[in-house]
Design a protein around this motif. Structure first.
Motif, PDB file in Angstrom:
ATOM      1  N   VAL A 286       0.833  -1.210   0.023  1.00 42.23           N
ATOM      2  CA  VAL A 286       0.041   0.000   0.090  1.00 42.23           C
ATOM      3  C   VAL A 286       0.898   1.299  -0.146  1.00 42.23           C
ATOM      4  N   PHE A 287       2.137   1.096   0.462  1.00 38.24           N
ATOM      5  CA  PHE A 287       2.782   2.279   0.533  1.00 38.24           C
ATOM      6  C   PHE A 287       3.983   2.417  -0.419  1.00 38.24           C
ATOM      7  N   ASP A 288       4.246   1.369  -1.200  1.00 36.16           N
ATOM      8  CA  ASP A 288       5.234   1.171  -2.031  1.00 36.16           C
ATOM      9  C   ASP A 288       5.705   2.231  -3.076  1.00 36.16           C
ATOM     10  N   SER A 289       4.649   3.145  -3.524  1.00 39.93           N
ATOM     11  CA  SER A 289       5.082   4.321  -4.468  1.00 39.93           C
ATOM     12  C   SER A 289       5.391   5.526  -3.621  1.00 39.93           C
ATOM     13  N   LEU A 290       5.258   5.549  -2.321  1.00 39.35           N
ATOM     14  CA  LEU A 290       5.373   6.703  -1.613  1.00 39.35           C
ATOM     15  C   LEU A 290       7.148   6.696  -1.027  1.00 39.35           C
ATOM     16  N   THR A 291       7.963   6.925  -2.169  1.00 43.43           N
ATOM     17  CA  THR A 291       9.363   6.600  -1.951  1.00 43.43           C
ATOM     18  C   THR A 291      10.187   7.951  -1.387  1.00 43.43           C
ATOM     19  N   LYS A 292       9.357   9.080  -1.336  1.00 43.51           N
ATOM     20  CA  LYS A 292       9.939  10.440  -0.916  1.00 43.51           C
ATOM     21  C   LYS A 292       9.420  10.475   0.556  1.00 43.51           C
ATOM     22  N   ILE A 293       8.469   9.826   0.957  1.00 46.58           N
ATOM     23  CA  ILE A 293       7.871  10.115   2.317  1.00 46.58           C
ATOM     24  C   ILE A 293       8.635   9.990   3.441  1.00 46.58           C
ATOM     25  N   THR A 294       8.700  11.113   4.473  1.00 45.86           N
ATOM     26  CA  THR A 294       9.399  11.081   5.726  1.00 45.86           C
ATOM     27  C   THR A 294       8.857  10.790   6.959  1.00 45.86           C
ATOM     28  N   TYR A 295       7.468  10.795   7.024  1.00 47.77           N
ATOM     29  CA  TYR A 295       6.645  10.779   7.971  1.00 47.77           C
ATOM     30  C   TYR A 295       5.329   9.797   7.793  1.00 47.77           C
ATOM     31  N   LEU A 296       5.084   8.959   8.560  1.00 49.38           N
ATOM     32  CA  LEU A 296       4.113   8.089   8.494  1.00 49.38           C
ATOM     33  C   LEU A 296       3.317   7.753   9.810  1.00 49.38           C
TER      34      LEU A 296
ATOM     35  N   LEU B   7       1.235  -6.656  10.250  1.00 48.95           N
ATOM     36  CA  LEU B   7       1.726  -5.685   9.093  1.00 48.95           C
ATOM     37  C   LEU B   7       2.101  -6.763   7.980  1.00 48.95           C
ATOM     38  N   PRO B   8       1.727  -6.471   6.720  1.00 43.47           N
ATOM     39  CA  PRO B   8       2.048  -7.203   5.525  1.00 43.47           C
ATOM     40  C   PRO B   8       3.728  -7.374   5.432  1.00 43.47           C
ATOM     41  N   ASN B   9       4.147  -8.511   4.910  1.00 44.11           N
ATOM     42  CA  ASN B   9       5.612  -8.598   4.834  1.00 44.11           C
ATOM     43  C   ASN B   9       5.837  -7.485   3.601  1.00 44.11           C
ATOM     44  N   GLY B  10       7.242  -6.704   4.071  1.00 46.49           N
ATOM     45  CA  GLY B  10       7.608  -5.849   3.043  1.00 46.49           C
ATOM     46  C   GLY B  10       6.695  -4.316   3.255  1.00 46.49           C
ATOM     47  N   VAL B  11       5.851  -4.225   3.937  1.00 47.80           N
ATOM     48  CA  VAL B  11       5.034  -3.141   3.808  1.00 47.80           C
ATOM     49  C   VAL B  11       5.637  -1.674   3.719  1.00 47.80           C
ATOM     50  N   PHE B  12       7.132  -1.709   4.887  1.00 48.66           N
ATOM     51  CA  PHE B  12       7.648  -0.563   4.673  1.00 48.66           C
ATOM     52  C   PHE B  12       9.071  -0.516   3.630  1.00 48.66           C
ATOM     53  N   ASP B  13       9.238  -1.632   3.007  1.00 45.02           N
ATOM     54  CA  ASP B  13      10.419  -1.663   2.336  1.00 45.02           C
ATOM     55  C   ASP B  13      10.982  -0.613   1.450  1.00 45.02           C
ATOM     56  N   LYS B  14       9.841  -0.024   0.693  1.00 48.44           N
ATOM     57  CA  LYS B  14      10.389   1.133  -0.070  1.00 48.44           C
ATOM     58  C   LYS B  14      10.281   2.408   0.481  1.00 48.44           C
ATOM     59  N   LEU B  15      10.276   2.549   1.568  1.00 48.01           N
ATOM     60  CA  LEU B  15      10.088   3.797   2.508  1.00 48.01           C
ATOM     61  C   LEU B  15      11.531   4.281   3.163  1.00 48.01           C
ATOM     62  N   THR B  16      12.536   4.188   1.974  1.00 48.38           N
ATOM     63  CA  THR B  16      13.879   4.486   2.534  1.00 48.38           C
ATOM     64  C   THR B  16      14.264   5.885   2.933  1.00 48.38           C
ATOM     65  N   SER B  17      13.335   6.786   2.758  1.00 49.13           N
ATOM     66  CA  SER B  17      13.494   8.231   3.018  1.00 49.13           C
ATOM     67  C   SER B  17      12.994   8.432   4.709  1.00 49.13           C
ATOM     68  N   LEU B  18      12.002   7.423   5.094  1.00 48.01           N
ATOM     69  CA  LEU B  18      11.207   7.652   6.373  1.00 48.01           C
ATOM     70  C   LEU B  18      12.031   7.894   7.484  1.00 48.01           C
ATOM     71  N   ASN B  19      11.800   9.184   8.130  1.00 47.74           N
ATOM     72  CA  ASN B  19      12.376   9.619   9.300  1.00 47.74           C
ATOM     73  C   ASN B  19      11.531   9.110  10.696  1.00 47.74           C
ATOM     74  N   GLY B  20      10.423   9.436  10.671  1.00 44.25           N
ATOM     75  CA  GLY B  20       9.260   8.805  11.807  1.00 44.25           C
ATOM     76  C   GLY B  20       8.398   8.052  11.508  1.00 44.25           C
ATOM     77  N   LEU B  21       8.109   7.065  12.209  1.00 42.98           N
ATOM     78  CA  LEU B  21       7.220   6.084  11.995  1.00 42.98           C
ATOM     79  C   LEU B  21       6.417   5.715  13.440  1.00 42.98           C
ATOM     80  N   HIS B  22       5.131   6.010  13.274  1.00 43.08           N
ATOM     81  CA  HIS B  22       4.249   5.862  14.554  1.00 43.08           C
ATOM     82  C   HIS B  22       3.386   4.588  14.422  1.00 43.08           C
ATOM     83  N   LEU B  23       3.530   3.880  15.334  1.00 47.85           N
ATOM     84  CA  LEU B  23       2.727   2.563  15.357  1.00 47.85           C
ATOM     85  C   LEU B  23       2.251   2.243  16.685  1.00 47.85           C
ATOM     86  N   LEU B  24       2.300   3.314  17.541  1.00 46.15           N
ATOM     87  CA  LEU B  24       1.983   3.286  19.103  1.00 46.15           C
ATOM     88  C   LEU B  24       0.310   2.798  19.159  1.00 46.15           C
TER      89      LEU B  24
END
Length: 347
Positions: free
Chosen positions: A150-160, A170-187
């Motif tokens: 679902v997030f594979d096209s968001l290659t520029k995203i820094t906050y999720l 979580l699906p396997n590999g769901v964050f694999d394309k988010l190499t620019s991500l700085n902040g991830l909130h799963l709480l």
């Protein structure tokens, strides 16, 4: 004699046209629905108790604020004329679903806020065209699962932001394309584990919130998360706050001896309702049992509900003939009245 009637009809038509124009006057300075700034291309429609997106939003709008309204649904083409948008706020509404393709024309969008709604699921590919997106906030909804990729096209995203939902897995590999991500909130979800390698490609991470999840520290699957937290401690903020279910121990303290079980978790990443009613036509072993999905559940999943009662074909014909008869009755009555008026004028 017909003059007053015609005048009344004309007045009604003109009033309706005026009301429609007033409702459509989104950005006029004479009391339109929204507040607009021509210099910044900012359109503020927040706190208006809107149940639908106003018409005539300027096509060159850069920032559109629709937060704190009463939006419960969106048209699939709601934003298709607003390709210049870089900021879209839909927070604090009553959205229960997002139609497929609703964001497809927003290739310049950088900030999308949909927090504090009632979303239970996301359509496959709903974010695929948001190639410029930098921030996506989906927190404080009722999401139970995420579609694969679902997030594979968001290659520029820094906050999720995915906190305060009901995510169970979580699906396997769901964050694999988010190499620019700085902040991830799963709480504050219902996560018991994360897939092996879930965070391996997130090389830019500086903050992850994992607390308030029922992490299952008795299963081997937890060891990946435990080792990852131990490895990233000091470089990624807040990860040490993750605790085992019951709060008895921190996840990073779990050892292989403690996480000894091979646990199997049910697949919760599918969007299709799993409720099935089994109907056996007979007790004969040769008969194949039917496994129909309840129609009402399937329609609810598609966001569509039939009327409580659909008439049969004879009932439809009777209804049509009844309406035609009623129309003929009014036509004859009108003709009779006109004839009487004409007769009285001659007399």
């Amino acid at each position: 004699m017909m003059g007053p009637v015609l005048a009344a009809c004309l007045l009604i038509i003109l009033s309706t046209a005026w009301i429609s124009q007033a409702n459509g006057a989104t950005c006029k300075k004479d009391g339109g629905v929204c507040t607009c700034n021509d210099q910044t291309k900012n359109v503020d429609c927040s706190y208006k108790e809107l149940t639908a997106i106003p018409s005539n939003i300027p096509t060159d709008t850069d920032r559109l604020l629709l937060g704190s309204n009463k939006l419960s649904s969106l048209s699939a083409k709601a934003f298709h004329s607003l390709s210049s948008l870089t900021f879209l706020d839909l927070s604090y509404n009553q959205l229960q679903t997002l139609p497929a393709g609703v964001f497809d024309e927003l290739k310049n969008l950088e900030n999308l806020r949909i927090q504090q709604n009632q979303l239970q699921a996301l359509p496959v590919g709903v974010f695929d065209h948001l190639v410029s997106l930098d921030k996506l906030v989906l927190s404080d909804n009722q999401l139970k699962y995420l579609p694969p990729k679902v997030f594979d096209s968001l290659t520029k995203i820094t906050y999720l932001g995915l906190g305060n939902n009901k995510l169970q897995r979580l699906p396997n590999g769901v964050f694999d394309k988010l190499t620019s991500l700085n902040g991830l909130h799963l709480l504050n979800n219902q996560l018991r584990r994360v897939p092996e390698g879930a965070f391996d490609y997130l090389s830019s991470l500086s903050l992850v919130t994992l607390q308030s999840n029922p992490w299952d520290c008795s299963c081997r699957d937890i060891l990946y998360l435990s080792n990852w937290i131990r490895e990233k401690k000091g470089t990624v903020s807040n990860i040490e706050a993750a605790e085992c279910d019951g709060g008895t121990k921190a996840v990073l303290e779990i050892t292989e001896e403690e996480a000894a079980e091979d646990c199997v978790y049910p697949n919760t990443t599918t969007a299709i309702p799993t409720t099935i009613i089994t109907t056996l036509a007979s007790s004969n072993d040769d008969d194949i049992p039917e496994l129909p999905v309840p129609q009402e559940n399937f329609q609810k999943f598609l966001g569509y509900q039939e009327p409580d009662h659909l008439p049969t074909q004879p009932q439809c014909l009777m209804s049509i003939s009844g309406y035609l008869g009623l129309m003929m009755f009014f036509v004859l009555i009108s003709a009779a009245i006109l004839y009487v008026i004409h007769f009285l004028k001659k007399a």
